[in-house]
Design a protein around this motif. Structure first.
Motif, PDB file in Angstrom:
ATOM      1  N   GLN A  60      23.271 -46.536 -15.514  1.00 24.72           N
ATOM      2  CA  GLN A  60      22.563 -47.132 -16.649  1.00 24.72           C
ATOM      3  C   GLN A  60      22.828 -46.318 -17.915  1.00 24.72           C
ATOM      4  O   GLN A  60      23.088 -46.881 -18.980  1.00 24.72           O
ATOM      5  N   ALA A  61      22.790 -44.999 -17.807  1.00 23.24           N
ATOM      6  CA  ALA A  61      23.029 -44.141 -18.970  1.00 23.24           C
ATOM      7  C   ALA A  61      24.473 -44.249 -19.434  1.00 23.24           C
ATOM      8  O   ALA A  61      24.744 -44.310 -20.638  1.00 23.24           O
ATOM      9  N   ILE A  62      25.405 -44.296 -18.504  1.00 23.56           N
ATOM     10  CA  ILE A  62      26.824 -44.432 -18.849  1.00 23.56           C
ATOM     11  C   ILE A  62      27.054 -45.750 -19.582  1.00 23.56           C
ATOM     12  O   ILE A  62      27.691 -45.794 -20.636  1.00 23.56           O
ATOM     13  N   LYS A  63      26.530 -46.826 -19.015  1.00 17.33           N
ATOM     14  CA  LYS A  63      26.708 -48.143 -19.629  1.00 17.33           C
ATOM     15  C   LYS A  63      26.084 -48.180 -21.024  1.00 17.33           C
ATOM     16  O   LYS A  63      26.692 -48.682 -21.974  1.00 17.33           O
TER      17      LYS A  63
ATOM     18  N   ARG B  86      20.990 -39.066 -33.782  1.00 21.48           N
ATOM     19  CA  ARG B  86      19.537 -39.247 -33.775  1.00 21.48           C
ATOM     20  C   ARG B  86      19.176 -40.677 -33.390  1.00 21.48           C
ATOM     21  O   ARG B  86      18.253 -40.921 -32.617  1.00 21.48           O
ATOM     22  N   GLU B  87      19.908 -41.640 -33.960  1.00 20.69           N
ATOM     23  CA  GLU B  87      19.647 -43.055 -33.661  1.00 20.69           C
ATOM     24  C   GLU B  87      19.910 -43.352 -32.184  1.00 20.69           C
ATOM     25  O   GLU B  87      19.123 -44.039 -31.532  1.00 20.69           O
ATOM     26  N   CYS B  88      20.997 -42.813 -31.662  1.00 23.20           N
ATOM     27  CA  CYS B  88      21.339 -43.033 -30.251  1.00 23.20           C
ATOM     28  C   CYS B  88      20.268 -42.449 -29.340  1.00 23.20           C
ATOM     29  O   CYS B  88      19.849 -43.084 -28.376  1.00 23.20           O
ATOM     30  N   THR B  89      19.829 -41.238 -29.659  1.00 26.28           N
ATOM     31  CA  THR B  89      18.785 -40.583 -28.861  1.00 26.28           C
ATOM     32  C   THR B  89      17.513 -41.425 -28.844  1.00 26.28           C
ATOM     33  O   THR B  89      16.900 -41.625 -27.795  1.00 26.28           O
ATOM     34  N   LYS B  90      17.146 -41.939 -30.006  1.00 26.47           N
ATOM     35  CA  LYS B  90      15.942 -42.775 -30.118  1.00 26.47           C
ATOM     36  C   LYS B  90      16.084 -44.057 -29.305  1.00 26.47           C
ATOM     37  O   LYS B  90      15.191 -44.431 -28.544  1.00 26.47           O
TER      38      LYS B  90
ATOM     39  N   GLY C 165      14.589 -46.162 -21.897  1.00 27.83           N
ATOM     40  CA  GLY C 165      14.179 -45.428 -20.705  1.00 27.83           C
ATOM     41  C   GLY C 165      15.237 -44.474 -20.192  1.00 27.83           C
ATOM     42  O   GLY C 165      15.212 -44.091 -19.025  1.00 27.83           O
ATOM     43  N   ILE C 166      16.164 -44.075 -21.049  1.00 25.49           N
ATOM     44  CA  ILE C 166      17.243 -43.173 -20.645  1.00 25.49           C
ATOM     45  C   ILE C 166      17.015 -41.829 -21.329  1.00 25.49           C
ATOM     46  O   ILE C 166      17.125 -41.720 -22.552  1.00 25.49           O
ATOM     47  N   PRO C 167      16.707 -40.791 -20.544  1.00 24.46           N
ATOM     48  CA  PRO C 167      16.478 -39.474 -21.144  1.00 24.46           C
ATOM     49  C   PRO C 167      17.771 -38.897 -21.729  1.00 24.46           C
ATOM     50  O   PRO C 167      18.860 -39.066 -21.168  1.00 24.46           O
TER      51      PRO C 167
END
Length: 101
Positions: free
Chosen positions: A4-7, A35-39, A45-47
């Motif tokens: 999920q995080a990779i996708k 910053r936008e990606c992290t948010k 739901g991806i840490p």
């Protein structure tokens, strides 16, 4: 790193990391995009830790993608302020150019 995080990261970078309008400001743009990606990852739901586990510093990764996009895009013609996807295509120009309209 989860699938999920990779996708998420692949799709996000593909969508957001386009050739910058001002290549000299890639570091600033990479910081903002990181910053936008992290948010957005957190909202999905991806840490951030899941992403960093695989790619390391996300800002560096984004900066690399921006640099690659800028190199692939090449220098823009002088006087052009439209993004490449907003530029009229050559066929339309030929059909509506001087003497054809």
């Amino acid at each position: 790193m989860s699938e999920q995080a990779i996708k998420f990261l692949q799709e996000w970078i593909g969508e957001k990391c386009q050739a910058p309008a001002m290549p000299a400001r890639i570091d600033e743009q990479a910081h903002t995009l990181a910053r936008e990606c992290t948010k957005e990852a957190a909202q999905a739901g991806i840490p951030l830790e899941d992403i960093q586990e695989e790619v390391g510093d996300i800002q560096e990764l984004i900066a690399l993608h921006l640099e690659d996009a800028a190199e692939a895009d090449g220098p823009e013609p002088q006087g052009s302020t439209l993004p490449t996807d907003k530029q009229p295509d050559s066929k339309a120009q030929a059909e509506t150019g001087p003497g054809n309209g």
